[in-house]
Design a protein around this motif. Sequence first.
Motif, PDB file in Angstrom:
ATOM      1  N   ASP A  89       0.853  -1.179   0.000  1.00 26.79           N
ATOM      2  CA  ASP A  89       0.000   0.000   0.000  1.00 26.79           C
ATOM      3  C   ASP A  89       0.895   1.236   0.000  1.00 26.79           C
ATOM      4  O   ASP A  89       2.080   1.149   0.331  1.00 26.79           O
ATOM      5  CB  ASP A  89      -0.911   0.010   1.235  1.00 26.79           C
ATOM      6  CG  ASP A  89      -2.125   0.914   1.065  1.00 26.79           C
ATOM      7  OD1 ASP A  89      -2.378   1.420  -0.064  1.00 26.79           O
ATOM      8  OD2 ASP A  89      -2.832   1.131   2.066  1.00 26.79           O
ATOM      9  N   PHE A  90       0.321   2.366  -0.395  1.00 25.67           N
ATOM     10  CA  PHE A  90       1.091   3.607  -0.431  1.00 25.67           C
ATOM     11  C   PHE A  90       0.170   4.791  -0.247  1.00 25.67           C
ATOM     12  O   PHE A  90      -1.028   4.718  -0.506  1.00 25.67           O
ATOM     13  CB  PHE A  90       1.874   3.731  -1.746  1.00 25.67           C
ATOM     14  CG  PHE A  90       1.040   3.508  -2.973  1.00 25.67           C
ATOM     15  CD1 PHE A  90       0.329   4.552  -3.552  1.00 25.67           C
ATOM     16  CD2 PHE A  90       0.965   2.242  -3.542  1.00 25.67           C
ATOM     17  CE1 PHE A  90      -0.444   4.345  -4.675  1.00 25.67           C
ATOM     18  CE2 PHE A  90       0.186   2.026  -4.667  1.00 25.67           C
ATOM     19  CZ  PHE A  90      -0.523   3.089  -5.238  1.00 25.67           C
ATOM     20  N   SER A  91       0.748   5.882   0.247  1.00 25.22           N
ATOM     21  CA  SER A  91      -0.011   7.111   0.461  1.00 25.22           C
ATOM     22  C   SER A  91      -0.288   7.785  -0.879  1.00 25.22           C
ATOM     23  O   SER A  91       0.354   7.478  -1.883  1.00 25.22           O
ATOM     24  CB  SER A  91       0.775   8.063   1.358  1.00 25.22           C
ATOM     25  OG  SER A  91       1.967   8.471   0.713  1.00 25.22           O
ATOM     26  N   ASN A  92      -1.203   8.703  -0.872  1.00 22.92           N
ATOM     27  CA  ASN A  92      -1.467   9.492  -2.079  1.00 22.92           C
ATOM     28  C   ASN A  92      -0.431  10.586  -2.269  1.00 22.92           C
ATOM     29  O   ASN A  92      -0.289  11.124  -3.350  1.00 22.92           O
ATOM     30  CB  ASN A  92      -2.859  10.123  -2.006  1.00 22.92           C
ATOM     31  CG  ASN A  92      -3.956   9.081  -2.112  1.00 22.92           C
ATOM     32  OD1 ASN A  92      -3.796   8.073  -2.782  1.00 22.92           O
ATOM     33  ND2 ASN A  92      -5.060   9.319  -1.439  1.00 22.92           N
ATOM     34  N   GLN A  93       0.285  10.916  -1.193  1.00 22.16           N
ATOM     35  CA  GLN A  93       1.218  12.028  -1.231  1.00 22.16           C
ATOM     36  C   GLN A  93       2.528  11.640  -1.911  1.00 22.16           C
ATOM     37  O   GLN A  93       3.233  10.727  -1.468  1.00 22.16           O
ATOM     38  CB  GLN A  93       1.498  12.529   0.185  1.00 22.16           C
ATOM     39  CG  GLN A  93       2.375  13.757   0.220  1.00 22.16           C
ATOM     40  CD  GLN A  93       2.672  14.222   1.636  1.00 22.16           C
ATOM     41  OE1 GLN A  93       2.452  13.512   2.600  1.00 22.16           O
ATOM     42  NE2 GLN A  93       3.198  15.419   1.755  1.00 22.16           N
ATOM     43  N   LEU A  94       2.839  12.352  -2.981  1.00 23.19           N
ATOM     44  CA  LEU A  94       4.121  12.201  -3.665  1.00 23.19           C
ATOM     45  C   LEU A  94       5.027  13.349  -3.252  1.00 23.19           C
ATOM     46  O   LEU A  94       4.577  14.489  -3.136  1.00 23.19           O
ATOM     47  CB  LEU A  94       3.945  12.217  -5.181  1.00 23.19           C
ATOM     48  CG  LEU A  94       3.300  10.997  -5.817  1.00 23.19           C
ATOM     49  CD1 LEU A  94       3.011  11.249  -7.293  1.00 23.19           C
ATOM     50  CD2 LEU A  94       4.194   9.779  -5.665  1.00 23.19           C
ATOM     51  N   VAL A  95       6.294  13.047  -3.042  1.00 27.70           N
ATOM     52  CA  VAL A  95       7.281  14.056  -2.663  1.00 27.70           C
ATOM     53  C   VAL A  95       8.450  13.941  -3.636  1.00 27.70           C
ATOM     54  O   VAL A  95       8.957  12.844  -3.879  1.00 27.70           O
ATOM     55  CB  VAL A  95       7.774  13.833  -1.209  1.00 27.70           C
ATOM     56  CG1 VAL A  95       8.845  14.842  -0.842  1.00 27.70           C
ATOM     57  CG2 VAL A  95       6.613  13.883  -0.238  1.00 27.70           C
ATOM     58  N   LYS A  96       8.872  15.075  -4.176  1.00 29.73           N
ATOM     59  CA  LYS A  96      10.043  15.098  -5.044  1.00 29.73           C
ATOM     60  C   LYS A  96      11.277  15.393  -4.197  1.00 29.73           C
ATOM     61  O   LYS A  96      11.272  16.314  -3.384  1.00 29.73           O
ATOM     62  CB  LYS A  96       9.908  16.210  -6.088  1.00 29.73           C
ATOM     63  CG  LYS A  96       9.283  15.793  -7.385  1.00 29.73           C
ATOM     64  CD  LYS A  96       9.119  16.996  -8.281  1.00 29.73           C
ATOM     65  CE  LYS A  96       9.916  16.870  -9.533  1.00 29.73           C
ATOM     66  NZ  LYS A  96       9.608  17.955 -10.494  1.00 29.73           N
ATOM     67  N   PRO A 112       9.984  11.990  -8.018  1.00 26.38           N
ATOM     68  CA  PRO A 112       8.785  11.896  -7.180  1.00 26.38           C
ATOM     69  C   PRO A 112       8.623  10.466  -6.654  1.00 26.38           C
ATOM     70  O   PRO A 112       8.752   9.502  -7.410  1.00 26.38           O
ATOM     71  CB  PRO A 112       7.642  12.263  -8.135  1.00 26.38           C
ATOM     72  CG  PRO A 112       8.165  11.964  -9.500  1.00 26.38           C
ATOM     73  CD  PRO A 112       9.665  12.063  -9.438  1.00 26.38           C
ATOM     74  N   ARG A 113       8.363  10.357  -5.353  1.00 23.45           N
ATOM     75  CA  ARG A 113       8.141   9.047  -4.717  1.00 23.45           C
ATOM     76  C   ARG A 113       7.013   9.191  -3.704  1.00 23.45           C
ATOM     77  O   ARG A 113       6.762  10.272  -3.173  1.00 23.45           O
ATOM     78  CB  ARG A 113       9.392   8.580  -3.964  1.00 23.45           C
ATOM     79  CG  ARG A 113      10.631   8.391  -4.789  1.00 23.45           C
ATOM     80  CD  ARG A 113      10.659   7.068  -5.480  1.00 23.45           C
ATOM     81  NE  ARG A 113      11.956   6.859  -6.143  1.00 23.45           N
ATOM     82  CZ  ARG A 113      12.174   5.918  -7.021  1.00 23.45           C
ATOM     83  NH1 ARG A 113      11.219   5.074  -7.353  1.00 23.45           N
ATOM     84  NH2 ARG A 113      13.356   5.787  -7.578  1.00 23.45           N
ATOM     85  N   TYR A 114       6.375   8.054  -3.390  1.00 22.62           N
ATOM     86  CA  TYR A 114       5.368   8.057  -2.335  1.00 22.62           C
ATOM     87  C   TYR A 114       6.041   8.371  -1.003  1.00 22.62           C
ATOM     88  O   TYR A 114       7.087   7.808  -0.677  1.00 22.62           O
ATOM     89  CB  TYR A 114       4.663   6.701  -2.240  1.00 22.62           C
ATOM     90  CG  TYR A 114       3.879   6.381  -3.480  1.00 22.62           C
ATOM     91  CD1 TYR A 114       2.743   7.108  -3.821  1.00 22.62           C
ATOM     92  CD2 TYR A 114       4.278   5.351  -4.321  1.00 22.62           C
ATOM     93  CE1 TYR A 114       2.025   6.819  -4.970  1.00 22.62           C
ATOM     94  CE2 TYR A 114       3.570   5.052  -5.473  1.00 22.62           C
ATOM     95  CZ  TYR A 114       2.452   5.795  -5.792  1.00 22.62           C
ATOM     96  OH  TYR A 114       1.747   5.511  -6.931  1.00 22.62           O
TER      97      TYR A 114
END
Length: 177
Positions: A89-96, A112-114
Motif C-alpha cells: 500500500d502507499f499514500s497518495n502524497q508524492l514528494v520530489k 517523485p516518490r510516495y
Amino acid sequence: MSEKLSIIQLGNPILRQKAEFVKDIHSESIQKLIDDLLATVKDANGVGIAAPQVASSSRVFIVASRPNLRYPKAPLMQPTAMINPRIVDFSNQLVKDWEGCLSIPGIRGLVPRYRTIEVEYTDKYGNLVHQQLTDFVARIFQHEYDHFEGLVFLDKVESTLDIVTEQEYQSLMFDKL
C-alpha cells in the motif's frame, strides 16, 4: 567471509532486466550475497543497494540509511536485507527529492516518490516482515525496488531540467546549510 563486489554501471543490460524471485532464502549463495551486499553498500557510502547492481538477477536488496558523504542528513537505521520485497500500500502524497545511484555515478535527479509505503519482505532469517516506511527510508525502498523491474531513477525524473551533476548537487546542498 563477506567481500566487496563490483557495482555495474548504467548501460550494463542486467540493470534493465527483471530480477528473479528468490526461492531458497537459506541457500548459501543467497546468504553470501546478502553479506556481500552489506559490505559493498557500506564501502560505497550508499544507503541502499540491489542485487542487480552487482550483476545478480535476484530480488534481494539492502536498505541501510545512515549519514555519510553522499547523504549527510540521512536518518540512522540498522542495515536491513529485504528478500522478495513488495509494496502492499502507499499514500497518495508524492514528494520530489534528490536521488543518486551507485550504478550512475556523478549524476543526481529530482524524483517523485510516495511519502509513505507499507511493505512486506522476507528477512535474511526467513521471517515475513510487514512494516510502514516513510520519507527517506521509503524513498530508498522504492529506488531499490525499481532495480528489480529494470528501472533506474533517471526513468522516474519528470524533466531533464531535474538532473544535475554530483558536484552541482553538493554545492546546492551546502548552500542550504
